[in-house]
Every structure is written in C-alpha cells, then in structure tokens.
Design a protein around this motif. Structure first.
Motif, short mmCIF file in Angstrom:
data_model
loop_
_atom_site.label_atom_id
_atom_site.label_comp_id
_atom_site.label_asym_id
_atom_site.label_seq_id
_atom_site.Cartn_x
_atom_site.Cartn_y
_atom_site.Cartn_z
N LEU A 76 11.59 -8.66 7.80
CA LEU A 76 10.12 -8.80 7.82
C LEU A 76 9.46 -7.49 8.23
CD1 LEU A 76 9.28 -12.26 9.46
CD2 LEU A 76 8.68 -11.48 7.18
N ASP A 77 9.97 -6.87 9.26
CA ASP A 77 9.43 -5.61 9.74
C ASP A 77 9.54 -4.53 8.65
OD1 ASP A 77 8.37 -3.82 11.87
OD2 ASP A 77 10.36 -2.89 11.67
N GLU A 78 10.69 -4.48 8.00
CA GLU A 78 10.91 -3.50 6.93
C GLU A 78 9.94 -3.73 5.77
OE1 GLU A 78 14.92 -1.65 5.16
OE2 GLU A 78 14.72 -3.81 4.80
N ALA A 79 9.72 -5.00 5.40
CA ALA A 79 8.78 -5.31 4.31
C ALA A 79 7.36 -4.93 4.69
CB ALA A 79 8.86 -6.79 3.96
N LEU A 80 6.93 -5.26 5.90
CA LEU A 80 5.57 -4.92 6.33
C LEU A 80 5.35 -3.41 6.36
CD1 LEU A 80 5.03 -7.54 9.17
CD2 LEU A 80 3.74 -7.39 7.03
N ARG A 81 6.32 -2.69 6.92
CA ARG A 81 6.18 -1.23 6.96
C ARG A 81 6.20 -0.64 5.55
NH1 ARG A 81 10.46 1.04 9.23
NH2 ARG A 81 11.59 -0.89 9.52
N GLY A 82 7.01 -1.23 4.66
CA GLY A 82 7.06 -0.78 3.27
C GLY A 82 5.74 -1.00 2.55
N ILE A 83 5.13 -2.17 2.76
CA ILE A 83 3.82 -2.44 2.16
C ILE A 83 2.79 -1.46 2.68
CG2 ILE A 83 1.91 -4.09 2.06
CD1 ILE A 83 4.12 -6.32 2.16
N VAL A 130 -6.39 0.33 4.69
CA VAL A 130 -7.11 0.26 3.43
C VAL A 130 -7.99 -0.98 3.51
CG1 VAL A 130 -5.28 1.41 2.08
CG2 VAL A 130 -5.33 -1.07 2.21
N PRO A 131 -9.05 -1.05 2.72
CA PRO A 131 -9.88 -2.27 2.71
C PRO A 131 -9.06 -3.49 2.27
CG PRO A 131 -11.03 -0.45 1.64
CD PRO A 131 -9.61 0.02 1.88
N ALA A 132 -9.43 -4.65 2.80
CA ALA A 132 -8.69 -5.88 2.52
C ALA A 132 -8.62 -6.18 1.02
CB ALA A 132 -9.33 -7.06 3.25
N GLN A 175 3.13 1.55 3.96
CA GLN A 175 3.36 2.89 3.44
C GLN A 175 2.98 2.99 1.96
OE1 GLN A 175 7.36 4.33 3.88
NE2 GLN A 175 6.90 6.28 2.91
N ALA A 176 3.42 2.02 1.17
CA ALA A 176 3.16 2.07 -0.27
C ALA A 176 1.68 2.03 -0.60
CB ALA A 176 3.90 0.94 -0.98
N VAL A 177 0.95 1.13 0.03
CA VAL A 177 -0.46 0.99 -0.33
C VAL A 177 -1.32 2.09 0.29
CG1 VAL A 177 -1.29 -0.59 1.50
CG2 VAL A 177 -2.24 -0.75 -0.81
N GLU A 178 -0.98 2.55 1.49
CA GLU A 178 -1.75 3.65 2.08
C GLU A 178 -1.54 4.93 1.29
OE1 GLU A 178 -0.81 3.81 6.28
OE2 GLU A 178 -2.08 2.07 6.72
N GLU A 179 -0.34 5.14 0.75
CA GLU A 179 -0.09 6.33 -0.05
C GLU A 179 -0.88 6.31 -1.36
OE1 GLU A 179 4.13 6.84 -0.52
OE2 GLU A 179 4.37 7.55 1.53
N SER A 181 8.35 -1.67 -4.95
CA SER A 181 7.92 -0.47 -4.23
C SER A 181 7.93 -0.66 -2.71
CB SER A 181 6.53 -0.04 -4.70
OG SER A 181 5.54 -0.95 -4.29
N TYR A 182 7.95 -1.91 -2.24
CA TYR A 182 7.98 -2.11 -0.79
C TYR A 182 9.11 -3.04 -0.33
CZ TYR A 182 5.06 -6.19 -2.03
OH TYR A 182 4.55 -7.33 -2.59
N MET A 183 9.87 -3.57 -1.23
CA MET A 183 11.05 -4.36 -0.87
C MET A 183 12.27 -3.56 -1.31
SD MET A 183 9.90 -7.19 0.50
CE MET A 183 11.28 -8.29 0.46
N PRO A 184 12.91 -2.83 -0.41
CA PRO A 184 13.95 -1.87 -0.78
C PRO A 184 15.11 -2.44 -1.59
CG PRO A 184 13.64 -1.94 1.61
CD PRO A 184 12.71 -2.93 1.01
#
Length: 137
Positions: free
Chosen positions: A121-128, A12-14, A130-134, A29-32
């Motif tokens: 950290l990896d889980e948070a980055l992947r969560g962010i 997504v754009p910055a 996924q959440a924002v791309e969706e 939404s991105y921190m489980p």
C-alpha cells in the motif's frame, strides 16, 4: 482476512489526480509489478504483472480484474476474482490547499501477510504521488 487503509497528500488539484487515476492505462506507472493494463468490455481490465513466487521462477502472468470509476465522490473501486477476495477503493479528497489533495486507499484481502500488504500500500501510494506530481512539472 484483513482490511487495510493508508493515505498520502499529493501536490496536485483533486480533479487532476482523479482524472489520472481514472485512466487505468496508468496503472503500470505506479504499480511496479504491473507491466500493462488494458481496459475492455465496460469495467473489465486485463492486467499483466511480473511476479516472484516463492516456489516457482519469476514470471509474467495475465489475469482479469475490474475497475469502476465513481465520478460523484471521486472514487475508484476495483477487484480481482480469485480465492483471496482482493478488492478495494481509492478516494480522492480535498487537501489543505487548492493545489493539493488527499488520496486514501482501502483494501480488503483474505491474505494474512499484513506487513507485506502495508508495504505494498505504501509503495502504491508513493508511486501514485511521484507519477502524478511529475506529470505536473
């Protein structure tokens, strides 16, 4: 004591990613482990998290944190008071294309469980990501 850092490309754009991250109500939404985040009194945030302590039953705990949005440089700084000196920064930087950006997280904590922190950290980055791309679909 430890300093940790990790990065991920988000498609997504910055500006869009930074706007999403700047709204602390998106934290859960991105921190489980987070159930809720409520901003108040400037940079203060009340967070409720579901924790699984080793020596106690699973439970929800509420605590105070702080988040400072730094518009110039597209950064967020955060911290949680307590014995572990837990604080860090998110940086949103340019990507290889106009519709992508690079997200970097830097974290400092007195915890010594490095592998667990790297996993978080990896889980948070992947969560962010996924959440924002969706939200862009």
């Amino acid at each position: 004591m430890g300093d940790f850092s990790d990065s991920i490309t988000v498609h997504v754009p910055a500006d869009r990613l930074f706007a999403y991250l700047s709204d602390v109500q998106h934290l859960h939404s991105y921190m489980p482990q987070l159930r809720a985040a409520r901003p108040h009194d400037g940079d203060k945030v009340t967070v409720t998290a579901h924790v699984k302590p080793v020596d106690a039953p699973e439970q929800d705990v509420t605590s105070e944190a702080w988040v400072t949005v730094v518009e110039d440089g597209k950064s967020l700084k955060w911290g949680v008071p307590g014995p572990h000196d837990y604080h860090g920064q998110l940086h949103v930087g340019p990507g290889e294309t106009a519709d992508a950006c690079r997200l970097t997280v830097e974290l400092h904590t007195e915890h010594t469980e490095g592998e667990q922190i790297h996993h978080g950290l990896d889980e948070a980055l992947r969560g962010i990501k996924q959440a924002v791309e969706e939200t862009e679909r």
